[in-house]
Each structure stands twice: as C-alpha cells, then as structure tokens.
Design a protein around this motif. Structure first.
Motif, PDB file in Angstrom:
ATOM      1  N   LYS A  10      13.528 -80.468-116.452  1.00  9.65           N
ATOM      2  CA  LYS A  10      14.850 -79.858-116.614  1.00  9.65           C
ATOM      3  C   LYS A  10      14.787 -78.349-116.434  1.00  9.65           C
ATOM      4  O   LYS A  10      15.684 -77.751-115.837  1.00  9.65           O
ATOM      5  CB  LYS A  10      15.438 -80.209-117.978  1.00  9.65           C
ATOM      6  N   GLN A  11      13.730 -77.718-116.901  1.00  8.66           N
ATOM      7  CA  GLN A  11      13.563 -76.273-116.725  1.00  8.66           C
ATOM      8  C   GLN A  11      13.424 -75.930-115.243  1.00  8.66           C
ATOM      9  O   GLN A  11      14.023 -74.967-114.754  1.00  8.66           O
ATOM     10  CB  GLN A  11      12.345 -75.767-117.496  1.00  8.66           C
ATOM     11  N   LEU A  12      12.632 -76.715-114.534  1.00  4.75           N
ATOM     12  CA  LEU A  12      12.462 -76.488-113.100  1.00  4.75           C
ATOM     13  C   LEU A  12      13.766 -76.708-112.343  1.00  4.75           C
ATOM     14  O   LEU A  12      14.122 -75.942-111.446  1.00  4.75           O
ATOM     15  CB  LEU A  12      11.355 -77.387-112.537  1.00  4.75           C
ATOM     16  N   GLN A  13      14.490 -77.746-112.705  1.00  2.00           N
ATOM     17  CA  GLN A  13      15.784 -78.003-112.066  1.00  2.00           C
ATOM     18  C   GLN A  13      16.755 -76.861-112.334  1.00  2.00           C
ATOM     19  O   GLN A  13      17.514 -76.461-111.450  1.00  2.00           O
ATOM     20  CB  GLN A  13      16.369 -79.330-112.561  1.00  2.00           C
ATOM     21  N   HIS A  14      16.717 -76.306-113.541  1.00  2.00           N
ATOM     22  CA  HIS A  14      17.579 -75.177-113.877  1.00  2.00           C
ATOM     23  C   HIS A  14      17.208 -73.951-113.040  1.00  2.00           C
ATOM     24  O   HIS A  14      18.078 -73.243-112.533  1.00  2.00           O
ATOM     25  CB  HIS A  14      17.489 -74.860-115.375  1.00  2.00           C
ATOM     26  N   GLN A  15      15.906 -73.695-112.900  1.00  2.00           N
ATOM     27  CA  GLN A  15      15.444 -72.577-112.076  1.00  2.00           C
ATOM     28  C   GLN A  15      15.900 -72.732-110.633  1.00  2.00           C
ATOM     29  O   GLN A  15      16.370 -71.776-110.010  1.00  2.00           O
ATOM     30  CB  GLN A  15      13.917 -72.466-112.096  1.00  2.00           C
ATOM     31  N   ILE A  16      15.760 -73.913-110.102  1.00  4.38           N
ATOM     32  CA  ILE A  16      16.173 -74.170-108.711  1.00  4.38           C
ATOM     33  C   ILE A  16      17.670 -73.974-108.559  1.00  4.38           C
ATOM     34  O   ILE A  16      18.128 -73.336-107.611  1.00  4.38           O
ATOM     35  CB  ILE A  16      15.740 -75.588-108.267  1.00  4.38           C
ATOM     36  N   ALA A  17      18.436 -74.487-109.496  1.00  2.00           N
ATOM     37  CA  ALA A  17      19.893 -74.326-109.438  1.00  2.00           C
ATOM     38  C   ALA A  17      20.279 -72.856-109.511  1.00  2.00           C
ATOM     39  O   ALA A  17      21.172 -72.394-108.779  1.00  2.00           O
ATOM     40  CB  ALA A  17      20.550 -75.115-110.558  1.00  2.00           C
ATOM     41  N   THR A  18      19.611 -72.095-110.348  1.00  2.00           N
ATOM     42  CA  THR A  18      19.884 -70.656-110.471  1.00  2.00           C
ATOM     43  C   THR A  18      19.545 -69.942-109.169  1.00  2.00           C
ATOM     44  O   THR A  18      20.309 -69.085-108.705  1.00  2.00           O
ATOM     45  CB  THR A  18      19.072 -70.048-111.639  1.00  2.00           C
ATOM     46  N   GLN A  19      18.417 -70.285-108.565  1.00  2.00           N
ATOM     47  CA  GLN A  19      18.028 -69.664-107.300  1.00  2.00           C
ATOM     48  C   GLN A  19      19.011 -70.022-106.184  1.00  2.00           C
ATOM     49  O   GLN A  19      19.358 -69.176-105.361  1.00  2.00           O
ATOM     50  CB  GLN A  19      16.609 -70.098-106.918  1.00  2.00           C
ATOM     51  N   GLN A  20      19.468 -71.264-106.154  1.00  2.00           N
ATOM     52  CA  GLN A  20      20.444 -71.664-105.142  1.00  2.00           C
ATOM     53  C   GLN A  20      21.761 -70.933-105.339  1.00  2.00           C
ATOM     54  O   GLN A  20      22.398 -70.498-104.370  1.00  2.00           O
ATOM     55  CB  GLN A  20      20.654 -73.177-105.172  1.00  2.00           C
ATOM     56  N   GLN A  21      22.179 -70.771-106.587  1.00  2.00           N
ATOM     57  CA  GLN A  21      23.414 -70.053-106.888  1.00  2.00           C
ATOM     58  C   GLN A  21      23.277 -68.591-106.459  1.00  2.00           C
ATOM     59  O   GLN A  21      24.198 -68.026-105.851  1.00  2.00           O
ATOM     60  CB  GLN A  21      23.713 -70.131-108.388  1.00  2.00           C
ATOM     61  N   LEU A  22      22.137 -67.994-106.751  1.00  2.00           N
ATOM     62  CA  LEU A  22      21.870 -66.608-106.353  1.00  2.00           C
ATOM     63  C   LEU A  22      21.884 -66.469-104.833  1.00  2.00           C
ATOM     64  O   LEU A  22      22.498 -65.550-104.285  1.00  2.00           O
ATOM     65  CB  LEU A  22      20.529 -66.158-106.926  1.00  2.00           C
ATOM     66  N   THR A  23      21.245 -67.382-104.163  1.00  2.00           N
ATOM     67  CA  THR A  23      21.214 -67.354-102.692  1.00  2.00           C
ATOM     68  C   THR A  23      22.623 -67.445-102.128  1.00  2.00           C
ATOM     69  O   THR A  23      22.992 -66.681-101.228  1.00  2.00           O
ATOM     70  CB  THR A  23      20.336 -68.507-102.151  1.00  2.00           C
ATOM     71  N   GLN A  24      23.408 -68.360-102.638  1.00  2.00           N
ATOM     72  CA  GLN A  24      24.793 -68.515-102.161  1.00  2.00           C
ATOM     73  C   GLN A  24      25.609 -67.260-102.420  1.00  2.00           C
ATOM     74  O   GLN A  24      26.388 -66.834-101.564  1.00  2.00           O
ATOM     75  CB  GLN A  24      25.457 -69.730-102.823  1.00  2.00           C
ATOM     76  N   ARG A  25      25.448 -66.640-103.586  1.00  2.00           N
ATOM     77  CA  ARG A  25      26.204 -65.434-103.917  1.00  2.00           C
ATOM     78  C   ARG A  25      25.836 -64.305-102.964  1.00  2.00           C
ATOM     79  O   ARG A  25      26.698 -63.580-102.475  1.00  2.00           O
ATOM     80  CB  ARG A  25      25.939 -65.024-105.377  1.00  2.00           C
ATOM     81  N   ILE A  26      24.567 -64.145-102.686  1.00  2.00           N
ATOM     82  CA  ILE A  26      24.127 -63.082-101.777  1.00  2.00           C
ATOM     83  C   ILE A  26      24.647 -63.338-100.369  1.00  2.00           C
ATOM     84  O   ILE A  26      25.086 -62.415 -99.684  1.00  2.00           O
ATOM     85  CB  ILE A  26      22.588 -62.938-101.817  1.00  2.00           C
ATOM     86  N   LYS A  27      24.640 -64.572 -99.945  1.00  2.00           N
ATOM     87  CA  LYS A  27      25.153 -64.906 -98.612  1.00  2.00           C
ATOM     88  C   LYS A  27      26.631 -64.560 -98.471  1.00  2.00           C
ATOM     89  O   LYS A  27      27.084 -64.187 -97.396  1.00  2.00           O
ATOM     90  CB  LYS A  27      24.936 -66.392 -98.307  1.00  2.00           C
ATOM     91  N   THR A  28      27.396 -64.664 -99.567  1.00  2.00           N
ATOM     92  CA  THR A  28      28.841 -64.394 -99.482  1.00  2.00           C
ATOM     93  C   THR A  28      29.155 -62.923 -99.263  1.00  2.00           C
ATOM     94  O   THR A  28      30.221 -62.605 -98.753  1.00  2.00           O
ATOM     95  CB  THR A  28      29.590 -64.878-100.745  1.00  2.00           C
ATOM     96  N   VAL A  29      28.254 -62.014 -99.639  1.00  2.00           N
ATOM     97  CA  VAL A  29      28.531 -60.582 -99.481  1.00  2.00           C
ATOM     98  C   VAL A  29      27.974 -60.015 -98.179  1.00  2.00           C
ATOM     99  O   VAL A  29      28.163 -58.841 -97.894  1.00  2.00           O
ATOM    100  CB  VAL A  29      28.004 -59.756-100.687  1.00  2.00           C
ATOM    101  N   LEU A  30      27.303 -60.846 -97.411  1.00  2.00           N
ATOM    102  CA  LEU A  30      26.716 -60.403 -96.139  1.00  2.00           C
ATOM    103  C   LEU A  30      27.582 -60.846 -94.966  1.00  2.00           C
ATOM    104  O   LEU A  30      28.302 -61.835 -95.061  1.00  2.00           O
ATOM    105  CB  LEU A  30      25.308 -60.999 -95.985  1.00  2.00           C
ATOM    106  N   PRO A  31      27.493 -60.122 -93.845  1.00  2.00           N
ATOM    107  CA  PRO A  31      28.161 -60.616 -92.637  1.00  2.00           C
ATOM    108  C   PRO A  31      27.619 -61.998 -92.278  1.00  2.00           C
ATOM    109  O   PRO A  31      26.449 -62.295 -92.536  1.00  2.00           O
ATOM    110  CB  PRO A  31      27.774 -59.590 -91.569  1.00  2.00           C
ATOM    111  N   GLN A  32      28.459 -62.821 -91.674  1.00  2.00           N
ATOM    112  CA  GLN A  32      28.100 -64.220 -91.409  1.00  2.00           C
ATOM    113  C   GLN A  32      26.799 -64.369 -90.624  1.00  2.00           C
ATOM    114  O   GLN A  32      25.965 -65.202 -90.960  1.00  2.00           O
ATOM    115  CB  GLN A  32      29.243 -64.920 -90.660  1.00  2.00           C
ATOM    116  N   THR A  33      26.605 -63.565 -89.595  1.00  2.00           N
ATOM    117  CA  THR A  33      25.380 -63.700 -88.791  1.00  2.00           C
ATOM    118  C   THR A  33      24.139 -63.393 -89.621  1.00  2.00           C
ATOM    119  O   THR A  33      23.106 -64.030 -89.451  1.00  2.00           O
ATOM    120  CB  THR A  33      25.396 -62.771 -87.563  1.00  2.00           C
TER     121      THR A  33
END
Length: 143
Positions: A10-33
């Motif tokens: 569960k801890q590992l799954q939480h870490q992965i979910a947090t990293q995926q959320q972080l990745t998605q958030r960073i992608k939203t503030v960058l130009p699409q390319t």
C-alpha cells in the motif's frame, strides 16, 4: 507477515500514485510538445527529478524550472529547491524497412529456365528450374 506485505504494498502504491499525480500536474503547465516528452517525475527530499528521452528535451525542460517548481509545490505542498532532468534511453528498436526485391529481368529469368532444362545434373537442374519459377512469380508481383 501478510499484514507487513500488505502495508508495504500500500505504501508503494501510494508513492506511485503521488508520482503519477505530480507528473500529470507538471505536464499541465508545460507546452504540449514539451509535456509529451516528460516521462516521469520523482520527488527525492527537496529535489525534483524529471525523466525524458533526449538531451534536447532535457535542455528545453530546464528553461521551465521556475514554472515546474511552482506547479510541483502546489501539487504536493512540498518545498522544491532544484529541478534535475535525467535521460532514459529509448529501447533500441532497429529500423525495419521493407526489403526491396531485386528481381532479375525477364530475359535473365528465361535464360535460367532454358539453361536449367538443358543441364544433365538432376539436383542442379531442379534447383535452377525452381529458382526460375520463383523469380517469375516475384517479377509478376513487382510494382
């Protein structure tokens, strides 16, 4: 033992979910390319690691460090002091292009057939006739 594995999982799954959320958030503030080139983001202490496939994209990502830091801090509520880009090499995929057929001319195919019929050596005769037949079939498919 099952509880320990379950808690660790569960801890590992939480870490992965947090990293995926972080990745998605960073992608939203960058130009699409540029966002398309962000593979994954990981926060280690107060260092943000961004993974991409090439040095060119890593260089471009560095220009957006202030925007990335703000977005990451907003997303996870942590203070980030540095952004570091890392390169993950793409798996090597050989360039597989369709092979170009190199079929001899009709005259050369006919020569093989004629010569094959006149040969006394049976294995060679069979091989030449089979080759001429195959080449005739291939030449009829040739664009």
């Amino acid at each position: 033992m099952v509880t320990l594995q379950s808690r660790t999982l569960k801890q590992l799954q939480h870490q992965i979910a947090t990293q995926q959320q972080l990745t998605q958030r960073i992608k939203t503030v960058l130009p699409q390319t540029l966002a398309n080139q962000v593979l994954h983001c990981i926060l280690k202490k107060n260092h943000l690691l961004i993974y991409t496939h090439s040095a060119n994209w890593a260089s471009q990502l560095r220009f957006y460090s202030p925007v990335i830091i703000d977005a990451a801090a907003e997303s996870i509520g942590a203070v980030i002091s540095t952004v570091q880009t890392k390169i993950i090499a793409k798996p090597h995929v050989p360039n597989v292009s369709p092979r170009k057929l190199n079929v001899p001319s009709a005259e050369n195919i006919q020569f093989l057939k004629t010569y094959g019929v006149s040969i006394q050596d049976d294995p060679l005769k069979v091989a030449l006739l089979k080759l001429s037949k195959t080449l005739t079939q291939l030449s009829s498919r040739k664009p």
